[in-house]
Design a protein around this motif. Structure first.
Motif, PDB file in Angstrom:
ATOM      1  N   GLU A  22      -8.450  12.306  -0.171  1.00 35.76           N
ATOM      2  CA  GLU A  22      -8.777  11.221  -1.049  1.00 35.76           C
ATOM      3  C   GLU A  22     -10.050  11.341  -1.845  1.00 35.76           C
ATOM      4  O   GLU A  22     -10.141  11.259  -3.107  1.00 35.76           O
ATOM      5  CB  GLU A  22      -8.690   9.725  -0.424  1.00 35.76           C
ATOM      6  CG  GLU A  22      -8.885   8.635  -1.299  1.00 35.76           C
ATOM      7  CD  GLU A  22      -8.635   7.246  -0.770  1.00 35.76           C
ATOM      8  OE1 GLU A  22      -8.323   7.400   0.704  1.00 35.76           O
ATOM      9  OE2 GLU A  22      -8.502   6.345  -1.511  1.00 35.76           O
ATOM     10  N   TYR A  25      -9.981  14.192  -4.211  1.00 36.06           N
ATOM     11  CA  TYR A  25      -9.005  13.891  -5.393  1.00 36.06           C
ATOM     12  C   TYR A  25      -9.665  12.886  -6.356  1.00 36.06           C
ATOM     13  O   TYR A  25      -9.581  13.022  -7.774  1.00 36.06           O
ATOM     14  CB  TYR A  25      -7.627  13.126  -5.123  1.00 36.06           C
ATOM     15  CG  TYR A  25      -6.475  13.085  -5.895  1.00 36.06           C
ATOM     16  CD1 TYR A  25      -6.509  13.633  -7.419  1.00 36.06           C
ATOM     17  CD2 TYR A  25      -5.444  12.675  -5.521  1.00 36.06           C
ATOM     18  CE1 TYR A  25      -5.663  13.559  -8.009  1.00 36.06           C
ATOM     19  CE2 TYR A  25      -4.157  12.513  -6.420  1.00 36.06           C
ATOM     20  CZ  TYR A  25      -4.328  12.988  -7.603  1.00 36.06           C
ATOM     21  OH  TYR A  25      -3.254  13.116  -8.631  1.00 36.06           O
ATOM     22  N   THR A  26     -10.429  11.848  -5.824  1.00 38.09           N
ATOM     23  CA  THR A  26     -11.423  11.047  -6.440  1.00 38.09           C
ATOM     24  C   THR A  26     -12.429  11.751  -7.357  1.00 38.09           C
ATOM     25  O   THR A  26     -12.605  11.521  -8.538  1.00 38.09           O
ATOM     26  CB  THR A  26     -12.010  10.011  -5.508  1.00 38.09           C
ATOM     27  OG1 THR A  26     -10.815   9.413  -4.748  1.00 38.09           O
ATOM     28  CG2 THR A  26     -12.873   9.064  -6.340  1.00 38.09           C
ATOM     29  N   ARG A  29     -10.997  13.416 -10.260  1.00 36.41           N
ATOM     30  CA  ARG A  29     -10.493  12.537 -11.200  1.00 36.41           C
ATOM     31  C   ARG A  29     -11.905  11.825 -11.914  1.00 36.41           C
ATOM     32  O   ARG A  29     -11.945  10.636 -12.231  1.00 36.41           O
ATOM     33  CB  ARG A  29      -9.626  11.256 -10.802  1.00 36.41           C
ATOM     34  CG  ARG A  29      -8.372  12.036 -10.432  1.00 36.41           C
ATOM     35  CD  ARG A  29      -7.484  11.062  -9.457  1.00 36.41           C
ATOM     36  NE  ARG A  29      -7.493   9.651 -10.050  1.00 36.41           N
ATOM     37  CZ  ARG A  29      -6.595   9.035 -10.934  1.00 36.41           C
ATOM     38  NH1 ARG A  29      -5.555   9.735 -11.659  1.00 36.41           N
ATOM     39  NH2 ARG A  29      -6.649   7.925 -11.138  1.00 36.41           N
ATOM     40  N   PRO A  34      -7.579   7.859  -6.619  1.00 39.67           N
ATOM     41  CA  PRO A  34      -6.028   7.801  -7.102  1.00 39.67           C
ATOM     42  C   PRO A  34      -5.388   6.838  -6.470  1.00 39.67           C
ATOM     43  O   PRO A  34      -5.715   5.900  -5.670  1.00 39.67           O
ATOM     44  CB  PRO A  34      -5.596   9.293  -6.234  1.00 39.67           C
ATOM     45  CG  PRO A  34      -6.605   9.429  -5.241  1.00 39.67           C
ATOM     46  CD  PRO A  34      -7.807   8.756  -5.503  1.00 39.67           C
ATOM     47  N   GLN A  38      -0.279   8.496  -5.825  1.00 41.59           N
ATOM     48  CA  GLN A  38      -0.732   9.817  -6.162  1.00 41.59           C
ATOM     49  C   GLN A  38      -1.167  10.433  -4.909  1.00 41.59           C
ATOM     50  O   GLN A  38      -1.224  11.616  -4.962  1.00 41.59           O
ATOM     51  CB  GLN A  38      -1.739   9.595  -7.198  1.00 41.59           C
ATOM     52  CG  GLN A  38      -1.370   9.253  -8.636  1.00 41.59           C
ATOM     53  CD  GLN A  38      -2.648   8.787  -9.517  1.00 41.59           C
ATOM     54  OE1 GLN A  38      -3.478   8.230  -9.147  1.00 41.59           O
ATOM     55  NE2 GLN A  38      -2.090   9.215 -10.762  1.00 41.59           N
ATOM     56  N   THR A 225      -1.972  12.910 -17.203  1.00 41.89           N
ATOM     57  CA  THR A 225      -2.861  12.045 -17.499  1.00 41.89           C
ATOM     58  C   THR A 225      -2.795  11.503 -18.459  1.00 41.89           C
ATOM     59  O   THR A 225      -3.653  10.806 -19.336  1.00 41.89           O
ATOM     60  CB  THR A 225      -4.056  13.136 -17.747  1.00 41.89           C
ATOM     61  OG1 THR A 225      -3.809  14.013 -18.512  1.00 41.89           O
ATOM     62  CG2 THR A 225      -4.931  13.806 -16.312  1.00 41.89           C
TER      63      THR A 225
END
Ligand code: FEC
Length: 310
Positions: A22, A25-26, A29, A34, A38, A225
């Protein structure tokens, strides 16, 4: 004593365990966490790949060690010390720069474990390293790309020739070779980004060296996206060559990647393989470079070439 040169070896980075997916992924991004769907989708992909959950970490460690050995063997008059700097995981690019300064490094070179330059990929790594180095007063030069280095082309060409043998008696001109790389948002075209052309240059060089005439380029691993990404995607390529050209044999060569990781082990070996099976295509993939001596030599050469630049 010998002049000491710090080498910042930058790579994408991967989580260290499933509970870090997590945060990772953050970071990718740019600070936006997410959604639960996701996150589940990405966690499932990590769980599905073979070779352990996060092979990229170990592969990168080995590449960094291999490069340090190679540089010191090639140029014994210098003392090269390699540092890792990861884009989305620990140790981050800034940590690597900081460590060099702590260790008293006064001359540095940065290189990314990706051969092709895009302002959105390699350019991003360099910008972060440059900013941190400027803040700490460390002189540093960067390798921007090395997509046509003869040893890199040789290593990739060897893989294409070797992997073509897996198609047995099938005539070479009936096997479609598809060179792939990570897609990027289409807006890089307006920026006159060198990325697409560099990828085609690598593809042409390998095709020429291996005598492959039946080839094309395809993109892979595009993000979701909400903006258009460069295509055609490898999954659409498979569909198209099957329905429109009755192609039955495809060799994928992911020239934009240098290591076994999620984008190769999942996106190609699981997702594209499943698509190919549905279309009754025999799909093979060239093995990743990982610590291939020819790749280590490529990196050693391009790093050393920048040492004289300061
Ligand atoms: O094995 C691993 O743990 C990491 C594999 C991995 C590599 C990699 C390389 C590249 N990426 C590039 C661009 C983007 C852009 C976005 C993006 C998103 C992801 C996500 C994962 C991921 N990437 Fe990656 N990339 C790897 C993994 N990448 C996971 C997030 C989920 C997903 O979209 O699948 C979109 C960011 C956004 O949302 O705004 C853009 C490029 C490369 C090749 C050059 C390089 O290595 O730096 C370009 C390996």
């Amino acid at each position: 004593s010998k002049p000491r040169i710090g080498v910042l070896v930058m790579s994408y980075g991967t989580p260290e365990s499933l509970d870090q997916v997590e945060a990772y992924y953050t970071h990718i991004r740019r600070g936006h966490p997410p959604t639960p769907e996701q996150l589940k989708d990405l966690t499932d992909r990590y769980e599905a790949i073979v070779g352990g959950f996060f092979p990229l970490r170990e592969n990168t460690n080995k590449q960094v060690q291999g490069l340090e050995q190679r540089l010191n063997a090639d140029h014994p008059e210098f003392d090269f010390v390699c540092y890792q700097g990861l884009k989305h995981a620990d140790p981050f690019i800034e940590d690597g720069v900081e460590q060099m300064v702590k260790d008293g490094i006064e001359q540095a070179v940065g290189v990314v474990l990706a051969p092709h330059y895009s302002i959105m990929s390699v350019g991003g790594y360099i910008k972060r390293a440059q900013e941190k180095a400027a803040e700490l007063g460390l002189p540093i030069q960067f390798v921007k790309s090395y997509h046509l280095h003869p040893e890199l082309i040789e290593a990739l060409s060897d893989r294409v020739s070797e992997t073509l043998k897996r198609f047995g008696d099938t005539p070479k001109d009936e096997i479609r070779v598809v060179f792939t790389a990570h897609s990027l948002p289409e807006r890089i075209l307006e920026m006159k980004d060198p990325y697409p052309e560099q990828l085609l240059e690598t593809s042409r060089a390998i095709a020429a060296k291996t005598g492959v005439t039946n080839w094309q380029f395809g993109w892979q691993s595009a993000g979701q996206t909400g903006v258009p990404w460069l295509g055609p995607d490898i999954l659409d390529v498979l569909e198209k060559v099957s329905t429109e050209e009755q192609v039955k044999h495809v060799l994928v060569c992911p020239i934009g990647f240098v290591s076994d990781h999620l984008e190769v082990l999942y996106d190609l070996d699981i997702e594209a393989q499943k698509k190919a099976q549905g279309l009754e295509i025999h799909l093979e993939r060239t093995p990743s470079l990982n610590t291939d001596p020819l790749y280590m030599k490529t990196l050693s050469d391009v790093v050393f070439a920048m040492c004289g630049a300061q």
